[in-house]
Design a protein around this motif. Structure first.
Motif, PDB file in Angstrom:
ATOM      1  N   LEU A  60       0.835  -1.202   0.000  1.00  0.00           N
ATOM      2  CA  LEU A  60       0.000   0.000   0.000  1.00  0.00           C
ATOM      3  C   LEU A  60       0.874   1.259   0.000  1.00  0.00           C
ATOM      4  O   LEU A  60       0.621   2.209  -0.756  1.00  0.00           O
ATOM      5  CB  LEU A  60      -0.941  -0.001   1.207  1.00  0.00           C
ATOM      6  CG  LEU A  60      -1.917   1.161   1.292  1.00  0.00           C
ATOM      7  CD1 LEU A  60      -2.818   1.213   0.077  1.00  0.00           C
ATOM      8  CD2 LEU A  60      -2.744   1.049   2.562  1.00  0.00           C
ATOM      9  N   GLY A  61       1.911   1.262   0.821  1.00  0.00           N
ATOM     10  CA  GLY A  61       2.826   2.404   0.850  1.00  0.00           C
ATOM     11  C   GLY A  61       3.492   2.620  -0.499  1.00  0.00           C
ATOM     12  O   GLY A  61       3.625   3.764  -0.962  1.00  0.00           O
ATOM     13  N   ALA A  62       3.892   1.545  -1.156  1.00  0.00           N
ATOM     14  CA  ALA A  62       4.529   1.654  -2.475  1.00  0.00           C
ATOM     15  C   ALA A  62       3.534   2.174  -3.510  1.00  0.00           C
ATOM     16  O   ALA A  62       3.883   3.030  -4.334  1.00  0.00           O
ATOM     17  CB  ALA A  62       5.087   0.298  -2.899  1.00  0.00           C
ATOM     18  N   SER A  63       2.299   1.694  -3.468  1.00  0.00           N
ATOM     19  CA  SER A  63       1.300   2.170  -4.430  1.00  0.00           C
ATOM     20  C   SER A  63       0.996   3.649  -4.203  1.00  0.00           C
ATOM     21  O   SER A  63       0.796   4.407  -5.162  1.00  0.00           O
ATOM     22  CB  SER A  63       0.024   1.331  -4.366  1.00  0.00           C
ATOM     23  OG  SER A  63      -0.708   1.599  -3.185  1.00  0.00           O
ATOM     24  N   LEU A  64       0.985   4.069  -2.961  1.00  0.00           N
ATOM     25  CA  LEU A  64       0.742   5.487  -2.666  1.00  0.00           C
ATOM     26  C   LEU A  64       1.936   6.357  -3.063  1.00  0.00           C
ATOM     27  O   LEU A  64       1.761   7.514  -3.469  1.00  0.00           O
ATOM     28  CB  LEU A  64       0.392   5.670  -1.191  1.00  0.00           C
ATOM     29  CG  LEU A  64      -0.938   5.046  -0.768  1.00  0.00           C
ATOM     30  CD1 LEU A  64      -1.162   5.195   0.725  1.00  0.00           C
ATOM     31  CD2 LEU A  64      -2.098   5.614  -1.559  1.00  0.00           C
ATOM     32  N   PHE A  65       3.132   5.808  -2.968  1.00  0.00           N
ATOM     33  CA  PHE A  65       4.327   6.516  -3.448  1.00  0.00           C
ATOM     34  C   PHE A  65       4.232   6.756  -4.950  1.00  0.00           C
ATOM     35  O   PHE A  65       4.526   7.854  -5.440  1.00  0.00           O
ATOM     36  CB  PHE A  65       5.577   5.700  -3.086  1.00  0.00           C
ATOM     37  CG  PHE A  65       6.864   6.278  -3.597  1.00  0.00           C
ATOM     38  CD1 PHE A  65       7.324   7.508  -3.157  1.00  0.00           C
ATOM     39  CD2 PHE A  65       7.632   5.577  -4.517  1.00  0.00           C
ATOM     40  CE1 PHE A  65       8.522   8.040  -3.616  1.00  0.00           C
ATOM     41  CE2 PHE A  65       8.825   6.095  -4.983  1.00  0.00           C
ATOM     42  CZ  PHE A  65       9.274   7.335  -4.537  1.00  0.00           C
ATOM     43  N   ILE A  66       3.790   5.737  -5.692  1.00  0.00           N
ATOM     44  CA  ILE A  66       3.590   5.901  -7.136  1.00  0.00           C
ATOM     45  C   ILE A  66       2.528   6.968  -7.393  1.00  0.00           C
ATOM     46  O   ILE A  66       2.699   7.841  -8.248  1.00  0.00           O
ATOM     47  CB  ILE A  66       3.199   4.562  -7.796  1.00  0.00           C
ATOM     48  CG1 ILE A  66       4.314   3.528  -7.634  1.00  0.00           C
ATOM     49  CG2 ILE A  66       2.876   4.768  -9.280  1.00  0.00           C
ATOM     50  CD1 ILE A  66       3.905   2.104  -7.990  1.00  0.00           C
ATOM     51  N   ALA A  67       1.428   6.898  -6.630  1.00  0.00           N
ATOM     52  CA  ALA A  67       0.340   7.882  -6.791  1.00  0.00           C
ATOM     53  C   ALA A  67       0.828   9.297  -6.497  1.00  0.00           C
ATOM     54  O   ALA A  67       0.452  10.247  -7.198  1.00  0.00           O
ATOM     55  CB  ALA A  67      -0.833   7.519  -5.884  1.00  0.00           C
ATOM     56  N   LEU A  68       1.659   9.435  -5.500  1.00  0.00           N
ATOM     57  CA  LEU A  68       2.188  10.757  -5.146  1.00  0.00           C
ATOM     58  C   LEU A  68       3.041  11.326  -6.281  1.00  0.00           C
ATOM     59  O   LEU A  68       2.860  12.487  -6.690  1.00  0.00           O
ATOM     60  CB  LEU A  68       3.008  10.670  -3.854  1.00  0.00           C
ATOM     61  CG  LEU A  68       3.668  11.955  -3.391  1.00  0.00           C
ATOM     62  CD1 LEU A  68       2.612  12.970  -2.955  1.00  0.00           C
ATOM     63  CD2 LEU A  68       4.621  11.669  -2.242  1.00  0.00           C
ATOM     64  N   LEU A  69       3.954  10.522  -6.805  1.00  0.00           N
ATOM     65  CA  LEU A  69       4.810  11.016  -7.885  1.00  0.00           C
ATOM     66  C   LEU A  69       4.041  11.161  -9.203  1.00  0.00           C
ATOM     67  O   LEU A  69       4.482  11.897 -10.090  1.00  0.00           O
ATOM     68  CB  LEU A  69       6.031  10.125  -8.063  1.00  0.00           C
ATOM     69  CG  LEU A  69       7.094  10.262  -6.976  1.00  0.00           C
ATOM     70  CD1 LEU A  69       8.360   9.510  -7.349  1.00  0.00           C
ATOM     71  CD2 LEU A  69       7.437  11.707  -6.684  1.00  0.00           C
ATOM     72  N   ALA A  70       2.897  10.505  -9.322  1.00  0.00           N
ATOM     73  CA  ALA A  70       2.056  10.684 -10.515  1.00  0.00           C
ATOM     74  C   ALA A  70       1.492  12.096 -10.581  1.00  0.00           C
ATOM     75  O   ALA A  70       1.124  12.580 -11.656  1.00  0.00           O
ATOM     76  CB  ALA A  70       0.915   9.672 -10.524  1.00  0.00           C
ATOM     77  N   GLN A  71       1.436  12.761  -9.446  1.00  0.00           N
ATOM     78  CA  GLN A  71       0.901  14.127  -9.426  1.00  0.00           C
ATOM     79  C   GLN A  71       1.913  15.144  -9.950  1.00  0.00           C
ATOM     80  O   GLN A  71       1.559  16.284 -10.232  1.00  0.00           O
ATOM     81  CB  GLN A  71       0.433  14.490  -8.012  1.00  0.00           C
ATOM     82  CG  GLN A  71      -0.589  13.517  -7.433  1.00  0.00           C
ATOM     83  CD  GLN A  71      -1.627  13.037  -8.439  1.00  0.00           C
ATOM     84  OE1 GLN A  71      -2.305  13.832  -9.072  1.00  0.00           O
ATOM     85  NE2 GLN A  71      -1.739  11.723  -8.583  1.00  0.00           N
ATOM     86  N   VAL A  72       3.165  14.712 -10.091  1.00  0.00           N
ATOM     87  CA  VAL A  72       4.168  15.538 -10.761  1.00  0.00           C
ATOM     88  C   VAL A  72       3.928  15.309 -12.252  1.00  0.00           C
ATOM     89  O   VAL A  72       4.279  14.267 -12.798  1.00  0.00           O
ATOM     90  CB  VAL A  72       5.603  15.125 -10.376  1.00  0.00           C
ATOM     91  CG1 VAL A  72       6.621  15.931 -11.155  1.00  0.00           C
ATOM     92  CG2 VAL A  72       5.801  15.252  -8.877  1.00  0.00           C
ATOM     93  N   ARG A  73       3.284  16.255 -12.893  1.00  0.00           N
ATOM     94  CA  ARG A  73       2.829  16.077 -14.273  1.00  0.00           C
ATOM     95  C   ARG A  73       3.087  17.358 -15.064  1.00  0.00           C
ATOM     96  O   ARG A  73       2.702  18.445 -14.646  1.00  0.00           O
ATOM     97  CB  ARG A  73       1.337  15.769 -14.273  1.00  0.00           C
ATOM     98  CG  ARG A  73       0.725  15.618 -15.622  1.00  0.00           C
ATOM     99  CD  ARG A  73      -0.778  15.308 -15.470  1.00  0.00           C
ATOM    100  NE  ARG A  73      -1.399  15.142 -16.730  1.00  0.00           N
ATOM    101  CZ  ARG A  73      -2.065  16.102 -17.371  1.00  0.00           C
ATOM    102  NH1 ARG A  73      -2.193  17.302 -16.820  1.00  0.00           N
ATOM    103  NH2 ARG A  73      -2.612  15.874 -18.531  1.00  0.00           N
ATOM    104  N   VAL A  74       3.751  17.177 -16.209  1.00  0.00           N
ATOM    105  CA  VAL A  74       4.001  18.297 -17.114  1.00  0.00           C
ATOM    106  C   VAL A  74       3.374  17.924 -18.460  1.00  0.00           C
ATOM    107  O   VAL A  74       3.909  17.081 -19.191  1.00  0.00           O
ATOM    108  CB  VAL A  74       5.514  18.565 -17.287  1.00  0.00           C
ATOM    109  CG1 VAL A  74       5.750  19.705 -18.268  1.00  0.00           C
ATOM    110  CG2 VAL A  74       6.173  18.830 -15.944  1.00  0.00           C
ATOM    111  N   PRO A  75       2.231  18.537 -18.791  1.00  0.00           N
ATOM    112  CA  PRO A  75       1.621  18.224 -20.096  1.00  0.00           C
ATOM    113  C   PRO A  75       2.437  18.830 -21.238  1.00  0.00           C
ATOM    114  O   PRO A  75       3.010  19.913 -21.099  1.00  0.00           O
ATOM    115  CB  PRO A  75       0.235  18.863 -20.012  1.00  0.00           C
ATOM    116  CG  PRO A  75       0.264  19.784 -18.853  1.00  0.00           C
ATOM    117  CD  PRO A  75       1.446  19.457 -17.997  1.00  0.00           C
TER     118      PRO A  75
END
Length: 189
Positions: free
Chosen positions: A27-42
């Protein structure tokens, strides 16, 4: 003719854990991925944004090993499909998996597995080969990502829109992942 069992030297990245501890780690690893997914440059010329997801997936795979790393990514995908805003830019739902970037999301599972497998073999322990672990994992990510994106942009434009703009950044992510990995190991243990 008997089948030979493939054996290889194993380095235990994460020791056996209780079910509760294992679930917390995933769960912690999946949330880490989710957190870094918010770093987004279109990028205006392609439907594929630059995100921090790739860096997270590489670190999760290498730190947790192939099985746990892939499971953490599958949990991340399940969270997004369930409606939690974990995909890039706070996205969620089946539309993201079926959209132009869906192949990259699926490729995250393969990338985590490849990074974890190579880490188990010890490739991430030497500076000269650590970056190679992450570059090969990114190849595993790009194969389904580009194949799926080609359905949206056409095969003649897929490399220009789905690969070329990201190569330099992915090399940088591989170098960053190699530098951060010892810190991630300490956190995981």
């Amino acid at each position: 003719m008997a089948l030979r069992t493939l054996t290889y030297p194993r380095t235990v990245l994460v020791p056996p854990l209780s079910r509760r501890a294992n679930l917390a780690l995933l769960l912690g690893a999946s949330l880490f991925i989710a957190l870094l997914a918010q770093v987004r440059v279109p990028l205006l010329f392609t439907p594929v944004p630059i995100t921090g997801q790739t860096l997270a997936v590489l670190l999760v795979g290498a730190a947790l090993g192939p099985r746990r790393g892939a499971l953490a990514v599958l949990l991340y995908l399940a969270e997004g499909l369930a409606g939690l805003p974990v995909f890039a830019g706070g996205g969620s739902g089946l539309a993201h998996l079926l959209g132009p970037t869906g192949g990259y999301l699926v490729g995250f599972v393969a990338a985590a597995w490849v990074a974890g497998f190579m880490a188990e073999q010890g490739w991430d322990r030497r500076g000269r080969t650590a970056w190679l672990v992450f570059l090969l994992a990114e190849v595993a990510l790009y194969l389904p990502g580009l194949a799926w994106l080609a359905l949206f942009v056409g095969p003649q434009r897929v490399l220009v829109l789905g690969l070329a703009p990201f190569v330099l950044g992915d090399v940088l992510k591989a170098l960053i992942a190699g530098a951060l990995l010892p810190t991630v190991w300490r956190w995981v243990r």
